[in-house]
Design a protein around this motif. Structure first.
Motif, short mmCIF file in Angstrom:
data_model
loop_
_atom_site.label_atom_id
_atom_site.label_comp_id
_atom_site.label_asym_id
_atom_site.label_seq_id
_atom_site.Cartn_x
_atom_site.Cartn_y
_atom_site.Cartn_z
N SER A 85 -36.64 26.88 -18.18
CA SER A 85 -35.36 26.62 -18.25
C SER A 85 -34.90 25.15 -17.90
CB SER A 85 -34.69 27.63 -17.03
OG SER A 85 -34.80 27.19 -15.92
N THR A 86 -33.45 25.05 -17.63
CA THR A 86 -33.34 23.65 -17.18
C THR A 86 -33.32 23.43 -15.60
OG1 THR A 86 -30.79 24.24 -17.29
CG2 THR A 86 -31.90 23.29 -19.20
N ASP A 87 -33.69 24.70 -15.07
CA ASP A 87 -33.65 24.49 -13.42
C ASP A 87 -34.34 23.06 -12.89
OD1 ASP A 87 -32.37 26.52 -13.47
OD2 ASP A 87 -33.70 28.02 -12.49
N LEU A 88 -35.72 22.98 -13.50
CA LEU A 88 -36.58 21.87 -13.03
C LEU A 88 -35.86 20.57 -13.07
CD1 LEU A 88 -39.08 21.03 -11.68
CD2 LEU A 88 -40.00 20.83 -13.85
N SER A 89 -35.10 20.05 -14.29
CA SER A 89 -34.48 18.95 -14.68
C SER A 89 -33.31 18.71 -13.86
CB SER A 89 -34.22 18.71 -16.15
OG SER A 89 -33.47 19.79 -16.54
N GLU A 90 -32.51 19.84 -13.75
CA GLU A 90 -31.38 19.81 -12.93
C GLU A 90 -31.61 19.54 -11.38
OE1 GLU A 90 -29.13 23.25 -13.74
OE2 GLU A 90 -28.78 22.77 -15.96
N ASN A 91 -32.57 20.31 -10.95
CA ASN A 91 -32.87 20.16 -9.30
C ASN A 91 -33.53 18.84 -9.18
OD1 ASN A 91 -32.38 22.82 -7.78
ND2 ASN A 91 -33.22 23.61 -9.70
#
Length: 405
Positions: A381-387
């Motif tokens: 998901s985009t979780d890593l980039s967003e975090n």
């Protein structure tokens, strides 16, 4: 897992005459009910802010029904930890064009000093019949919901590499699981960082590339793709000065010189390395940013199960030196590094380019993409980039004094 959320975009609200409405001032706030006696439409106008210079912030807004407005009031208040606090002050009164339909307006807030500054801004109105002034307390929840932050700080964000460089697309078996390109993921993180900086802290930014390709013009000459990833890479750092930025930040994920199973490195190799150029190494603000980014990334990466290593902060002029052994070693802590070339200058061309114009430069190796755990999380998901973007933005905001430690 605790997730650092990118702050949602504020909604533009319109309440119609004589009808009781409820609007939420924020996703966590209780509904606010307008007084029944309101006899005219209420507009909650969401402005935009832009750094014009070290001592000027532009405030721009549109109104969809300009004829309803007699005067616009540009309002400003102080912030604490990037949240508006205290009383609102009217800093400008601008007469409406009074023309039916949408009209655009702008105002330049001139600051008394070039020191880093952050304010919250909103637009209030006096209705054309002068019966409604949205500066009054009964309208505050609505107008506050559309308020935005603005600063005199701008960041040059450099999504490292271009195209699909540094990928495992040809790898097979375990090495080929979870396809990954550093260049692609750097860009994803950069876009998330740009959003987080503006919405959470009011900090402007410029991206050296917005898609797979990169093309930059400097001193009348345009450089593209390979020429900006090899011999002319310093041009990426030059753009910080060209674009009026206060900091250069290059986003990366790390690799290793190990030849055995190069895409199957153990999770224990993961650590955050934050490289500073000579200008940043001698600057208190930049070193605070570097330390805060590294510490925040380490906290998140450990919570996300990416790494077990810690992070060692460094004082001004006291950054660690670089070695391949240190980079490739497992179970070692991350830290802030000042890496020199054989001539004694900055090793990385992008950081050298920023330093050539006196701009503090930081290059962040968020973790190692040669570990499967990083590639797996990046692809889910985009979780890593967003975090990761939230960690970078936190460090920047802390360094410039918009957050307290």
């Amino acid at each position: 897992m605790k997730k650092k959320k990118i702050i949602a975009t504020l909604l533009t609200l319109c309440l119609l005459a004589g009808i009781p409405h409820t609007v939420s001032a924020s996703s966590n706030a209780a509904d606010t009910v307008l007084p029944q006696e309101i006899s005219a439409p209420v507009y909650s106008i969401a402005p935009e802010t832009t750094k014009l210079s070290d001592q000027a912030i532009a405030v721009k807004w549109n109104c969809e029904d300009d004829a309803f407005v007699k005067d616009y009031y540009v309002m400003r208040r102080s912030t604490k930890n990037s949240v508006g606090k205290g009383a609102w002050k009217t800093i400008a009164e601008i007469e409406s064009y009074g023309i039916k339909g949408s009209r655009s307006y702008s105002y330049t807030d001139k600051l008394k000093s070039p020191a880093p500054q952050q304010y919250e801004y909103k637009i209030c109105i006096l209705s054309s019949d002068e019966t409604m002034d949205t500066r009054q307390i009964e309208y505050q929840a609505i107008t506050d919901a559309a308020a935005v932050l603005g600063t005199n700080i701008k960041i040059c964000i450099d999504p490292g590499h271009f195209g699909t460089l540094n990928n495992n697309y040809d790898a097979t078996g375990k090495d080929g699981n979870f396809p990954y390109s550093e260049a692609v993921f750097n860009l994803e993180t950069a876009h998330a960082l740009q959003t987080e900086l503006k919405q959470a802290y009011g900090i402007d930014s410029y991206l050296t590339r917005n898609d797979a390709s990169i093309a930059l013009t400097y001193n009348g000459k345009t450089y593209k793709n390979e020429n900006l990833d090899q011999k002319n890479i310093a041009v990426r750092g030059y753009m910080a000065k060209v674009q009026g930025c206060d900091l250069f930040l290059s986003l990366h994920t790390n690799s290793t010189s190990r030849q055995t199973k190069p895409w199957s490195q153990p999770k224990s190799i993961n650590k955050a390395f934050v490289f500073v150029n000579q200008t940043a190494h001698a600057d208190d603000t930049a070193m605070t940013i570097a330390n805060a980014i590294g510490t925040s990334l380490t906290d998140y990466n450990r919570e996300a199960g990416i790494q077990t290593a810690g992070f060692v902060t460094r004082a001004k002029h006291k950054a660690s030196s670089f070695s391949t052994l240190k980079n490739d070693a497992a179970r070692t802590n991350g830290t802030v590094i000042y890496r020199k070339n054989s001539s004694g200058g900055d090793y990385y061309g992008v950081l050298r380019g920023a330093a050539a114009n006196g701009i503090p430069g930081i290059l962040v190796e968020h973790a190692f993409h040669v570990t499967q755990i990083v590639r797996k999380l990046a692809g889910v998901s985009t979780d890593l980039s967003e975090n990761w973007a939230a960690c970078d933005a936190y460090g920047i905001a802390l360094g410039f004094g918009f957050l307290s430690s």
